[in-house]
Scaffold this motif. Structure first.
Motif, PDB file in Angstrom:
ATOM      1  N   LEU A 133      -4.976  -4.205  -7.579  1.00 39.25           N
ATOM      2  CA  LEU A 133      -3.730  -4.130  -8.403  1.00 39.25           C
ATOM      3  C   LEU A 133      -3.146  -2.970  -8.431  1.00 39.25           C
ATOM      4  O   LEU A 133      -1.858  -2.725  -8.592  1.00 39.25           O
ATOM      5  N   GLN A 134      -3.786  -1.859  -8.987  1.00 38.39           N
ATOM      6  CA  GLN A 134      -3.283  -0.703  -9.284  1.00 38.39           C
ATOM      7  C   GLN A 134      -2.915  -0.025  -7.874  1.00 38.39           C
ATOM      8  O   GLN A 134      -1.716   0.646  -7.930  1.00 38.39           O
ATOM      9  N   ASN A 135      -3.374  -0.187  -6.653  1.00 35.56           N
ATOM     10  CA  ASN A 135      -3.073   0.244  -5.592  1.00 35.56           C
ATOM     11  C   ASN A 135      -1.744  -0.249  -5.281  1.00 35.56           C
ATOM     12  O   ASN A 135      -0.859   0.207  -4.668  1.00 35.56           O
ATOM     13  N   GLN A 136      -1.749  -1.727  -5.446  1.00 32.78           N
ATOM     14  CA  GLN A 136      -0.431  -2.154  -5.019  1.00 32.78           C
ATOM     15  C   GLN A 136       0.670  -1.888  -5.835  1.00 32.78           C
ATOM     16  O   GLN A 136       2.035  -1.535  -5.308  1.00 32.78           O
ATOM     17  N   SER A 137       0.484  -1.658  -7.199  1.00 31.33           N
ATOM     18  CA  SER A 137       1.416  -1.215  -8.031  1.00 31.33           C
ATOM     19  C   SER A 137       1.913   0.378  -7.613  1.00 31.33           C
ATOM     20  O   SER A 137       3.050   0.699  -7.487  1.00 31.33           O
ATOM     21  N   ASP A 138       1.075   1.288  -7.154  1.00 33.15           N
ATOM     22  CA  ASP A 138       1.324   2.482  -6.680  1.00 33.15           C
ATOM     23  C   ASP A 138       2.130   2.505  -5.449  1.00 33.15           C
ATOM     24  O   ASP A 138       2.993   3.221  -5.179  1.00 33.15           O
ATOM     25  N   MET A 139       1.743   1.577  -4.581  1.00 34.54           N
ATOM     26  CA  MET A 139       2.553   1.377  -3.230  1.00 34.54           C
ATOM     27  C   MET A 139       3.969   0.992  -3.319  1.00 34.54           C
ATOM     28  O   MET A 139       4.948   1.364  -2.843  1.00 34.54           O
ATOM     29  N   ARG A 140       4.138   0.022  -4.392  1.00 35.19           N
ATOM     30  CA  ARG A 140       5.639  -0.505  -4.649  1.00 35.19           C
ATOM     31  C   ARG A 140       6.344   0.737  -5.134  1.00 35.19           C
ATOM     32  O   ARG A 140       7.502   0.729  -4.877  1.00 35.19           O
ATOM     33  N   LYS A 141       5.747   1.516  -6.203  1.00 32.34           N
ATOM     34  CA  LYS A 141       6.498   2.502  -6.740  1.00 32.34           C
ATOM     35  C   LYS A 141       6.887   3.508  -5.783  1.00 32.34           C
ATOM     36  O   LYS A 141       8.156   4.042  -5.800  1.00 32.34           O
ATOM     37  N   SER A 142       5.915   3.669  -4.872  1.00 31.59           N
ATOM     38  CA  SER A 142       6.193   4.855  -3.751  1.00 31.59           C
ATOM     39  C   SER A 142       7.346   4.070  -2.894  1.00 31.59           C
ATOM     40  O   SER A 142       8.143   5.019  -2.689  1.00 31.59           O
ATOM     41  N   ALA A 143       7.342   2.867  -2.610  1.00 31.94           N
ATOM     42  CA  ALA A 143       8.624   2.408  -1.665  1.00 31.94           C
ATOM     43  C   ALA A 143       9.683   2.670  -2.317  1.00 31.94           C
ATOM     44  O   ALA A 143      10.833   2.810  -1.784  1.00 31.94           O
ATOM     45  N   ILE A 144       9.732   2.247  -3.622  1.00 33.11           N
ATOM     46  CA  ILE A 144      10.817   2.350  -4.427  1.00 33.11           C
ATOM     47  C   ILE A 144      11.538   3.740  -4.586  1.00 33.11           C
ATOM     48  O   ILE A 144      12.898   3.980  -4.276  1.00 33.11           O
ATOM     49  N   ASP A 145      10.626   4.860  -4.784  1.00 35.88           N
ATOM     50  CA  ASP A 145      10.996   5.957  -4.705  1.00 35.88           C
ATOM     51  C   ASP A 145      11.455   6.431  -3.509  1.00 35.88           C
ATOM     52  O   ASP A 145      12.424   7.075  -3.287  1.00 35.88           O
ATOM     53  N   LYS A 146      10.845   5.958  -2.161  1.00 41.86           N
ATOM     54  CA  LYS A 146      11.590   6.480  -0.981  1.00 41.86           C
ATOM     55  C   LYS A 146      12.942   5.750  -0.515  1.00 41.86           C
ATOM     56  O   LYS A 146      13.597   6.332  -0.004  1.00 41.86           O
ATOM     57  N   LEU A 147      12.908   4.425  -1.239  1.00 39.79           N
ATOM     58  CA  LEU A 147      14.218   4.035  -0.972  1.00 39.79           C
ATOM     59  C   LEU A 147      15.299   4.713  -1.753  1.00 39.79           C
ATOM     60  O   LEU A 147      16.585   4.457  -1.592  1.00 39.79           O
ATOM     61  N   ALA A 148      14.816   5.211  -2.793  1.00 37.36           N
ATOM     62  CA  ALA A 148      15.972   5.677  -3.866  1.00 37.36           C
ATOM     63  C   ALA A 148      16.591   7.068  -3.241  1.00 37.36           C
ATOM     64  O   ALA A 148      17.326   7.597  -3.551  1.00 37.36           O
TER      65      ALA A 148
END
Length: 65
Positions: free
Chosen positions: A45-60
């Motif tokens: 779950l932590q890895n999934q959260s980190d990937m989601r945050k990374s994806a949002i940062d890249k899209l931003a």
């Protein structure tokens, strides 16, 4: 056996040690397995959260031209 006779045959011995119906080694082993499973799920779950945050940062990060 009627309830009245059952009450007459029950006896408490002072100083006697009762046997436990819990198998401590099996329960400890099971608790360790459950703890390990919980830790693995928490890590996923932590890895999934980190990937989601990374994806949002890249899209931003919109390149400015």
């Amino acid at each position: 056996m009627t309830p009245q006779t059952a009450l007459l045959t029950v006896r408490v011995n002072q100083g006697a040690i009762e046997k436990s119906n819990v198998k401590s080694v099996m329960e400890m082993t099971r608790m360790i397995e459950i703890t390990r499973s919980y830790t693995q799920i928490a890590q996923v779950l932590q890895n999934q959260s980190d990937m989601r945050k990374s994806a949002i940062d890249k899209l931003a990060d919109v390149p400015t031209s």
